[in-house]
Design a protein around this motif. Structure first.
Motif, mmCIF file in Angstrom:
data_model
loop_
_atom_site.group_PDB
_atom_site.id
_atom_site.type_symbol
_atom_site.label_atom_id
_atom_site.label_comp_id
_atom_site.label_asym_id
_atom_site.label_seq_id
_atom_site.Cartn_x
_atom_site.Cartn_y
_atom_site.Cartn_z
ATOM 1 N N LEU A 159 10.698 -17.118 40.205
ATOM 2 C CA LEU A 159 10.328 -17.585 41.548
ATOM 3 C C LEU A 159 11.592 -17.610 42.406
ATOM 4 C CD1 LEU A 159 7.999 -20.594 40.635
ATOM 5 C CD2 LEU A 159 7.283 -18.390 41.590
ATOM 6 N N GLN A 160 11.406 -17.869 43.680
ATOM 7 C CA GLN A 160 12.573 -18.018 44.556
ATOM 8 C C GLN A 160 12.540 -19.397 45.214
ATOM 9 O OE1 GLN A 160 12.057 -14.533 47.040
ATOM 10 N NE2 GLN A 160 13.464 -13.346 45.779
ATOM 11 N N PHE A 161 13.694 -19.819 45.731
ATOM 12 C CA PHE A 161 13.763 -21.098 46.441
ATOM 13 C C PHE A 161 14.504 -20.876 47.749
ATOM 14 C CE2 PHE A 161 17.625 -20.717 44.014
ATOM 15 C CZ PHE A 161 18.594 -21.109 44.908
ATOM 16 N N LYS A 162 14.295 -21.805 48.666
ATOM 17 C CA LYS A 162 15.031 -21.723 49.932
ATOM 18 C C LYS A 162 15.225 -23.123 50.497
ATOM 19 C CE LYS A 162 15.282 -19.559 54.350
ATOM 20 N NZ LYS A 162 15.392 -18.246 54.918
ATOM 21 N N ALA A 163 16.435 -23.386 50.991
ATOM 22 C CA ALA A 163 16.726 -24.711 51.557
ATOM 23 C C ALA A 163 16.423 -24.731 53.048
ATOM 24 C CB ALA A 163 18.194 -25.044 51.342
ATOM 25 N N VAL A 168 13.215 -19.753 63.034
ATOM 26 C CA VAL A 168 12.492 -18.949 62.050
ATOM 27 C C VAL A 168 13.309 -18.725 60.775
ATOM 28 C CG1 VAL A 168 13.280 -16.646 62.770
ATOM 29 C CG2 VAL A 168 10.955 -16.961 61.915
ATOM 30 N N HIS A 169 14.605 -18.939 60.857
ATOM 31 C CA HIS A 169 15.455 -18.620 59.705
ATOM 32 C C HIS A 169 15.209 -19.510 58.498
ATOM 33 C CE1 HIS A 169 17.384 -16.853 63.194
ATOM 34 N NE2 HIS A 169 17.745 -15.915 62.361
ATOM 35 N N ASN A 170 14.467 -20.578 58.693
ATOM 36 C CA ASN A 170 14.136 -21.398 57.528
ATOM 37 C C ASN A 170 12.814 -20.948 56.902
ATOM 38 O OD1 ASN A 170 12.762 -22.611 59.866
ATOM 39 N ND2 ASN A 170 11.928 -23.945 58.303
ATOM 40 N N THR A 171 12.162 -19.944 57.497
ATOM 41 C CA THR A 171 10.920 -19.464 56.874
ATOM 42 C C THR A 171 11.270 -18.499 55.743
ATOM 43 O OG1 THR A 171 10.685 -17.646 58.437
ATOM 44 C CG2 THR A 171 9.593 -19.719 59.001
ATOM 45 N N VAL A 172 10.264 -18.186 54.906
ATOM 46 C CA VAL A 172 10.586 -17.499 53.651
ATOM 47 C C VAL A 172 10.378 -15.991 53.744
ATOM 48 C CG1 VAL A 172 10.053 -19.570 52.335
ATOM 49 C CG2 VAL A 172 8.269 -17.851 52.675
ATOM 50 N N ALA A 201 24.748 -17.390 55.161
ATOM 51 C CA ALA A 201 23.831 -16.712 54.227
ATOM 52 C C ALA A 201 22.363 -17.056 54.489
ATOM 53 C CB ALA A 201 24.203 -17.057 52.791
ATOM 54 N N PHE A 202 22.065 -17.857 55.490
ATOM 55 C CA PHE A 202 20.668 -18.171 55.858
ATOM 56 C C PHE A 202 19.843 -18.602 54.644
ATOM 57 C CE2 PHE A 202 22.058 -14.740 58.790
ATOM 58 C CZ PHE A 202 22.014 -15.448 59.973
ATOM 59 N N GLY A 203 20.416 -19.408 53.798
ATOM 60 C CA GLY A 203 19.665 -19.899 52.636
ATOM 61 C C GLY A 203 19.595 -18.897 51.496
ATOM 62 N N GLY A 204 20.313 -17.795 51.587
ATOM 63 C CA GLY A 204 20.223 -16.755 50.556
ATOM 64 C C GLY A 204 21.270 -16.867 49.463
ATOM 65 N N LEU A 205 22.014 -17.981 49.447
ATOM 66 C CA LEU A 205 23.088 -18.091 48.458
ATOM 67 C C LEU A 205 23.201 -19.526 47.930
ATOM 68 C CD1 LEU A 205 24.867 -15.719 47.558
ATOM 69 C CD2 LEU A 205 26.598 -16.457 49.177
ATOM 70 N N GLY A 206 22.059 -20.116 47.625
ATOM 71 C CA GLY A 206 22.078 -21.455 47.039
ATOM 72 C C GLY A 206 21.801 -22.552 48.051
ATOM 73 N N VAL A 207 22.169 -23.781 47.663
ATOM 74 C CA VAL A 207 21.863 -24.950 48.504
ATOM 75 C C VAL A 207 23.130 -25.786 48.693
ATOM 76 C CG1 VAL A 207 20.385 -26.985 48.761
ATOM 77 C CG2 VAL A 207 19.576 -25.038 47.408
ATOM 78 N N PHE A 208 23.423 -26.137 49.931
ATOM 79 C CA PHE A 208 24.564 -27.018 50.216
ATOM 80 C C PHE A 208 24.038 -28.442 50.370
ATOM 81 C CE2 PHE A 208 25.515 -22.779 51.668
ATOM 82 C CZ PHE A 208 26.698 -22.541 50.977
ATOM 83 N N THR A 209 24.650 -29.345 49.641
ATOM 84 C CA THR A 209 24.115 -30.707 49.630
ATOM 85 C C THR A 209 25.026 -31.715 50.342
ATOM 86 O OG1 THR A 209 24.995 -30.744 47.400
ATOM 87 C CG2 THR A 209 22.624 -30.516 47.610
#
Ligand SMILES: Cc1cc2nc3c(=O)[nH]c(=O)nc-3n(C[C@H](O)[C@H](O)[C@H](O)COP(=O)(O)OP(=O)(O)OC[C@H]3O[C@@H](n4cnc5c(N)ncnc54)[C@H](O)[C@@H]3O)c2cc1C
Length: 546
Positions: free
Chosen positions: A77-81, A88-92, A231-239
């Motif tokens: 599966l994939q994930f996105k933050a 729109v950049h937070n859409t999948v 990276a628009f959510g394409g390289l992990g999650v920053f917390t």
């Protein structure tokens, strides 16, 4: 395609997050995450909706995030933050494949080090929340042009970063001072000086004074995870992110009245030693010269271009007022190549010096101060719009419901002005065909950053989002921008590379030092399972490299 059933995913997510209320796969709710600004431009105008995520989860901490990320890696599966989810950049990227991590529960300012001017925040902290604390210390932060409602962390870690006060507060990618990063495979990485401290070194759980350097020893990871666009959510999650702060020569709190979004300065009174002007030039060449001189003078707190149409739209309380009130129509007629300038001084003497510098530069470059804006309400409106960024964005949506942008790569001020001329001509053609809102064609927004070290000028445009013909015109215009970018050296602009990801990298990569080869390598190395949604970033499977 993952063979796992949605009911199993929901059950497994409940095991990770503890409560059902933090997980949803309800189609009605999922569609609210898919309905977003600019979705129509990315699907050839067919729909106002982007792709639906598989489900949405609301983690409360990094441990839950790591478990969700590992789960996606294990189950194809994939994930996105998503932090504040304003565009729109937070859409999948793909329908029903991506678990969306909505980070709204992680909403704290973790520490402020007022002496070293550093703040550490979680993803859901926005500009308004930060300013409410920072002004008390005589500090401010850079806020991206989308407004004080958006996440500071999303801007510094993951997405572009142009903002109104950039002449004195830089660009978002320049303000990052370390991050806590869940990498695409679930590994935890502490980037920056804070990663070198032992937990026992500090009495506080998070100590902002430790986050003074954005890179650790060795090659710059900041360049890897952030770069220009992010990276628009394409390289992990920053917390967590540490953000550089700036001195503010203003009162601890602005005296205001009214309600959002029409919060105004009390009695239209600017803070002591602050001033606001609109300066206008009759020719692009003079605008170029005057703009650069003002930026380099070091006196500007904010210096930016907002074309006449957008200034009048943002200043007027409704469309009816905009079209019927002669004052707004006069403003449109009067302004040509204009810049808004805001100064903030510490003393009467400094304020007088700033005023002298402005007037001298105007005189030497054939500019003039726009008298209409010198009236109290306008000055106060300008100041408030830029200082608090609470009502700036309503203007862009008002004329047609749809708004987007184009061009605006980073470069020298002179080069940006040349790009603005090309943008105006491209847009004029589409306006004449009747599809786009007639905003006078020149609707360039942008500014010089860091006292003129680099700049950006983007060509905004508006269209009727409810009219299929107008939506088509929007797409035609964007296509003409891509064609023009092949012909002229316009750089990596907005509305193209940041919108259609891989498709655009195939066009722009070969024109720009083959950057896409490196981007692809980074993605493959850090994300071997392609688990972090590649939609707006880069999908190695969709990039042609000869
Ligand atoms: C009307 C309008 C005007 C805009 N003007 C500007 C502008 O002037 N300047 C500018 O820079 N941008 C602008 N934007 C774009 C965007 O809103 C901003 O870049 C903003 O800073 C990001 O906030 P957001 O709420 O959109 O973030 P989100 O939608 O939450 O995220 C934006 C991107 O960052 C990723 N992301 C968010 N949080 C994380 C995280 N914790 N870890 C990993 N990835 C993450 C998301 O996946 C997404 O791709 C504008 C958008 C709109 C709608």
């Amino acid at each position: 395609m993952s063979s796992i059933k949605i009911n199993t995913v929901i059950k497994d997510m409940k095991d990770i997050l503890g409560k059902k209320r933090y997980i949803t796969a309800d189609p009605g709710i999922l569609d609210t995450y898919a309905f977003n600004w600019n979705a129509d431009n990315l699907n050839e105008g067919k729909s106002k909706f982007a792709n639906r995520p598989l489900c949405v989860v609301l983690p409360k901490n990094i441990h839950e995030i790591i478990r969700v990320v590992k789960y996606c890696n294990d189950n194809d599966l994939q994930f996105k933050a998503q932090s504040t989810g304003w565009g729109v950049h937070n859409t999948v990227g793909e329908e029903n494949k991506v678990i969306l991590l909505d980070l709204r529960r992680m909403n704290k300012i973790l520490d402020i080090d007022e002496k070293n001017m550093i703040m550490v925040v979680e993803p859901y902290v926005n500009g308004a929340q930060a300013q409410a604390e920072l002004f008390k210390y005589g500090l401010n932060c850079h806020i991206a042009g989308c407004g004080a409602n958006a996440s500071l962390l999303a801007s510094v870690t993951s997405m572009v970063g142009q903002g109104w006060t950039g002449v004195s507060t830089g660009f978002s990618n320049r303000n990052i001072l370390g991050v806590e990063w869940v990498q695409p495979d679930g590994n935890l990485c502490q980037v920056g000086s804070w990663g070198s401290f032992n937990e026992s070194d500090s009495k506080k759980e998070i100590d902002a004074s430790e986050w003074f350097l954005a890179d650790g020893p060795g090659p710059s990871l900041r360049g890897v995870y952030r770069g220009y666009f992010g990276a628009f959510g394409g390289l992990g999650v920053f917390t967590k992110a540490a953000i550089k702060l700036y001195y503010l020569a203003g009162p601890p709190e602005l005296e205001t009245e009214g309600h959002s979004p029409a919060i105004i300065l009390k009695k239209w009174k600017l803070p002591k030693y602050a001033d606001a002007h609109m300066i206008d030039w009759q020719k692009w060449e003079d605008f170029k010269e005057g703009g650069l001189k003002l930026a380099q003078s070091g006196i500007c707190w904010s210096l930016c271009r907002n074309a006449a149409f957008i200034v009048a739209l943002a200043a007027s309380p409704s469309n009816t007022e905009f079209y019927n009130n002669q004052m707004f129509q006069n403003l449109i007629k009067e302004l040509k190549f204009n810049l808004t300038i805001i100064t903030m001084a510490n003393s009467k003497r400094e304020a007088e010096y700033q005023d002298k510098v402005i007037r001298k530069i105007i005189e030497n470059t054939n500019g003039e101060i726009v008298e209409l804006i010198e009236a109290e309400p306008f000055k106060a409106l300008l100041f408030m719009a830029i200082a608090k960024q609470s009502n700036t964005m309503r203007g862009v949506f008002r004329a047609g419901g749809g708004f987007f942008t184009s061009l605006g790569a980073l470069g020298s001020w002179d080069w940006c002005v040349e790009g603005a001329k090309i943008g105006k001509n491209l847009k004029k053609k589409e306006i004449e065909k009747g599809g786009l809102v007639d905003d006078g064609a020149d609707n360039v927004w942008g500014l010089p950053y860091e006292n003129g070290t680099f700049s950006h000028l983007e060509e905004l445009y508006m269209y009727d989002v409810t009219d299929p013909e107008s939506r088509k015109a929007s797409i035609r215009y964007l296509e003409s921008v891509v064609e023009a970018s092949k012909k002229y050296p316009l750089g990596l602009g907005l509305g193209t590379v940041d919108g259609k990801g891989s498709e655009m990298h195939n066009i722009f990569g070969p024109l720009a030092c083959n950057y896409h080869k490196w981007l692809k390598k980074i993605k493959e190395k850090f994300d071997p399972n392609n688990a972090s949604d590649p939609g707006f970033y880069i999908n190695p499977k969709k990039v042609n490299i000869k």
